[in-house]
Scaffold this motif. Structure first.
Motif, PDB file in Angstrom:
ATOM      1  N   THR A  31       0.830  -1.206   0.000  1.00 45.01           N
ATOM      2  CA  THR A  31       0.000   0.000   0.000  1.00 45.01           C
ATOM      3  C   THR A  31       0.864   1.254   0.000  1.00 45.01           C
ATOM      4  O   THR A  31       0.566   2.224  -0.710  1.00 45.01           O
ATOM      5  N   PRO A  84      -5.915   4.483   1.754  1.00 50.89           N
ATOM      6  CA  PRO A  84      -5.645   3.090   1.366  1.00 50.89           C
ATOM      7  C   PRO A  84      -5.295   2.172   2.533  1.00 50.89           C
ATOM      8  O   PRO A  84      -5.471   0.956   2.437  1.00 50.89           O
ATOM      9  N   TYR A  85      -4.793   2.734   3.651  1.00 54.55           N
ATOM     10  CA  TYR A  85      -4.416   1.885   4.779  1.00 54.55           C
ATOM     11  C   TYR A  85      -5.630   1.276   5.487  1.00 54.55           C
ATOM     12  O   TYR A  85      -5.471   0.390   6.331  1.00 54.55           O
ATOM     13  N   THR A  95      -3.557  -6.234  -4.657  1.00 53.44           N
ATOM     14  CA  THR A  95      -2.969  -4.907  -4.468  1.00 53.44           C
ATOM     15  C   THR A  95      -1.609  -4.819  -5.139  1.00 53.44           C
ATOM     16  O   THR A  95      -1.289  -3.825  -5.816  1.00 53.44           O
TER      17      THR A  95
END
Length: 253
Positions: free
Chosen positions: A175, A204-205, A226
């Motif tokens: 990420t 995104p985390y 991802t």
């Protein structure tokens, strides 16, 4: 009523079960106890390969939005006080360019049924009337059908904790890389408000937090997809860049 017990959906789930068990059986001579994870990784790669045309359309949509940014800003300046008119003019602009403001969401939306199937595969004791043997699959002591939170809550931390923690750390690393590699500069050169950029950059985390609550198999799917997104997007941006191959005009006399 369980949605996955509905006959048409149960048939799809059973087919996915057959595919994952077959992939695991093929990988077992080489991967051994990790065959289950390898099967999930291969399944993810198959899905993403099938969705490659969607990824191409997403990258093209990115460049289109950047090209349209000045026109969109002008519409905002002219019609910002009339939200209905602004929305209509914006959609007219997108239609004229044969694109959509939602084009970038297609890969995510297309994967939701797949990750739902992976989740169901490792949370249902029976599938289409037969026992689910996947629930007995372990990788280095970590059950593929148990979440990180469930593992910790049950007190069965070691050694499965290390496997799950490793997957979560890798998701966080990928990420972080995606934030740096996939970030696009502002098309018109005007920076967005610093607070907004900072808040969105950490969005995104949320994926890492989500991955802690789903079965390990689903977390492996999230990690793989991802990582694929980072490589796919970086490659497609180079190949589809409208300025690719162009050279700056010489300023020498």
């Amino acid at each position: 009523m369980d949605f996955f017990s509905w006959p048409p959906i149960a048939a799809v789930l059973d087919a996915a079960y057959g595919l994952v068990t077959a992939l695991s059986a093929v990988a077992e001579p080489v991967a051994g106890a990790a065959a289950g994870i390898v099967a999930i990784v291969v399944l993810t790669m198959i899905v993403r390969a099938l969705l490659l045309p969607v990824g191409v359309s997403q990258v093209r949509a990115e460049y289109t939005r950047r090209r349209l940014a000045p026109a969109l800003a002008e519409l905002q300046r002219k019609h910002g006080k009339d939200r209905e008119l602004l929305a209509r003019k914006t959609m007219e602009l997108y239609r004229a360019e044969r694109t959509s403001p939602f084009a970038g969401m297609l890969p995510l939306l297309a994967q939701l049924p797949v990750i739902s199937l992976v989740y169901a595969l490792f949370t249902h004791a029976t599938i289409a009337g037969h026992a689910n043997a996947l629930l007995d699959t372990h990788v280095l002591g970590a059950p593929l059908g148990t979440s990180f939170v469930g593992l910790a809550g049950a007190g069965s931390v070691w050694p499965g904790f290390l496997v799950y923690a490793g997957v979560l750390v890798l998701i966080a690393v990928v990420t972080t890389v995606s934030r740096r590699v996939l970030a696009l500069p502002q098309a018109d050169g005007t920076p967005a408000p610093a607070g907004v950029v900072r808040a969105l950059s950490f969005l995104p985390y949320v994926t890492v937090v989500f991955a802690a609550f789903v079965p390990l198999a689903a977390a492996v799917y999230i990690l793989t997809t991802t990582a694929w997104t980072v490589g796919e997007r970086a490659t497609l941006r180079r190949l589809l860049d409208p300025n690719r191959g162009r050279t700056e005009p010489s300023t020498s006399h």
